[in-house]
Write an enzyme that holds these catalytic residues in place. Sequence first.
Site, short mmCIF file in Angstrom:
data_model
loop_
_atom_site.label_atom_id
_atom_site.label_comp_id
_atom_site.label_asym_id
_atom_site.label_seq_id
_atom_site.Cartn_x
_atom_site.Cartn_y
_atom_site.Cartn_z
CD GLU A 95 -12.11 1.02 1.49
OE1 GLU A 95 -12.73 -0.25 1.80
OE2 GLU A 95 -11.00 1.12 1.29
CE LYS A 122 -10.02 2.25 5.45
NZ LYS A 122 -9.07 2.42 4.76
CD GLU A 129 -7.44 4.80 7.57
OE1 GLU A 129 -7.72 3.89 7.11
OE2 GLU A 129 -6.30 5.20 7.64
CD GLU A 177 -2.64 -1.25 2.63
OE1 GLU A 177 -2.64 -0.01 3.04
OE2 GLU A 177 -3.21 -2.10 2.93
#
Length: 499
Positions: A329, A332, A340, A279
């Site tokens: 997202e 999350k 995040e 990542e």
Amino acid sequence: MGLVKGVALSTRRQRQQPLGLALCCLSILQLLLSSVSGIGVNWGTQTTHPLPPSTVVTMLRDNGFQKVKLFDADSATLNAFANSGIQIMVGIPNDMLYTLANSEQAADNWVAKNVSSHISSGGVDIRYVAVGNEPFLSTYNGSFLGTTLPALQNIHSALKKAGLDTRVKVTVPLNADVYESPTNLPSDGNFRSDIQDLMLSIVKFLSDNGAPFTVNIYPFISLYTTPNFPLGFAFFNNSSSTLTDGGKTYDNVFDANHDTLVWALQKNGYGNLSIVIGEVGWPTDGDMNANLNYAQQFNQGFMNNVIAGKGTPMRPTAVDAYLFSLLDEDAKSIQPGNFERHWGLFYIDGQPKYALSLGTLNSNGLVPARGVAYLSQRWCVMSPSASLDDPQVASSVSYACARADCTSLGYGTSCGNLNAQGNISYAFNSYYQQNNQLESACLFPNNLSAVTSNDPSTGTCKFRIMIQSQTVTSGAEGGRWFSISSFVTFVGVFLSAFL
């Protein structure tokens, strides 16, 4: 928290061409492939309104991604990759490690269901199994120290029994905190003292079985967590802050972090072990340093190095990496930070956030998702007749934000310049959209809210219309889950600033 991106040649049928033209085209394609070591991308699914897997796979191909990293092995998702030409790293969540570590049969069953079946009959090109995700983070309090290696061994054994161990490799995506340098010089790097024996056992196992060391490196986190961290050093080709280590000069923290791992491996006899960046990326909202400009600067700088075949001082060839992440997202956990939910190159509807060249045939930038359907052009806002002094305001906003996404609110965020009414409207609309524009989702107490057809977006703050979705899922990404308590704390902070 990938490997190759480029032209998905294996999925395209070649028509018979005159020899001269064929040789010309072949030379061009070889040049493209040799000049781009490639890039992959993470696809996490912790979202309330996911795009259909077929839509995402088409988007991956449209953007030239040849590799993708998943955080689970959802069957419907894997089926969508059938005959796509995209190579896949499937994931095993941390909460499965105990079972897989303590039962060879469970590992055999998992491989049979999630790997073998998709490869043999589904045409799915699985290349890696990621066993856990950052299992040695300090926040886990050692929960997975005793199960990660046995699970890794059992999954490899199951792959070997299935005759897949030469094709499908096991690995463990690890956070960069598994190694350290007491002086901050890469050459002083070694594995963390409290887990050194375990790390060496894992490294030996990976080396013995031709598998890579997978690490997640986040320069943004260095900036976010370290007071007085030099901003320029977080980006590539910076000249304002450099680090000299022996005869090597570092102009960015990614290279320095990466080479700290290289030194740790080298000191322990594994200097040739391949490294995959599991990542790497930059968020676009939720913090003063998480914005579109910085994300574009970081990711393009990273991609420029990949395209040019430039690595780090210790390993000069281009890194193998998966960008984090494909899509935002919105479900999350925000315990690590409000950013995040904003790591995506694309918003949750598959629309690109900024211009980014990935070195593929699509030189015009990121290609949006096709055929995305949206809800009606309606928003839920604070009613013009409502009063900020209404005693129901605070509890209504807390309720909305705890069940939706308010992470674009606050100091330094995309909606940080809203006034009190704007903050309240944003919270109401987030809840309204997340609940598919149900009439009851815009009925806050004392007539505080109202539906409008006038877009309340202003400047950088977008009041988004939700996409239509067939399913609602919590998804899986590193075992981090939605936290209402975190939302309530956040809501209290922003309300105190504006009310």
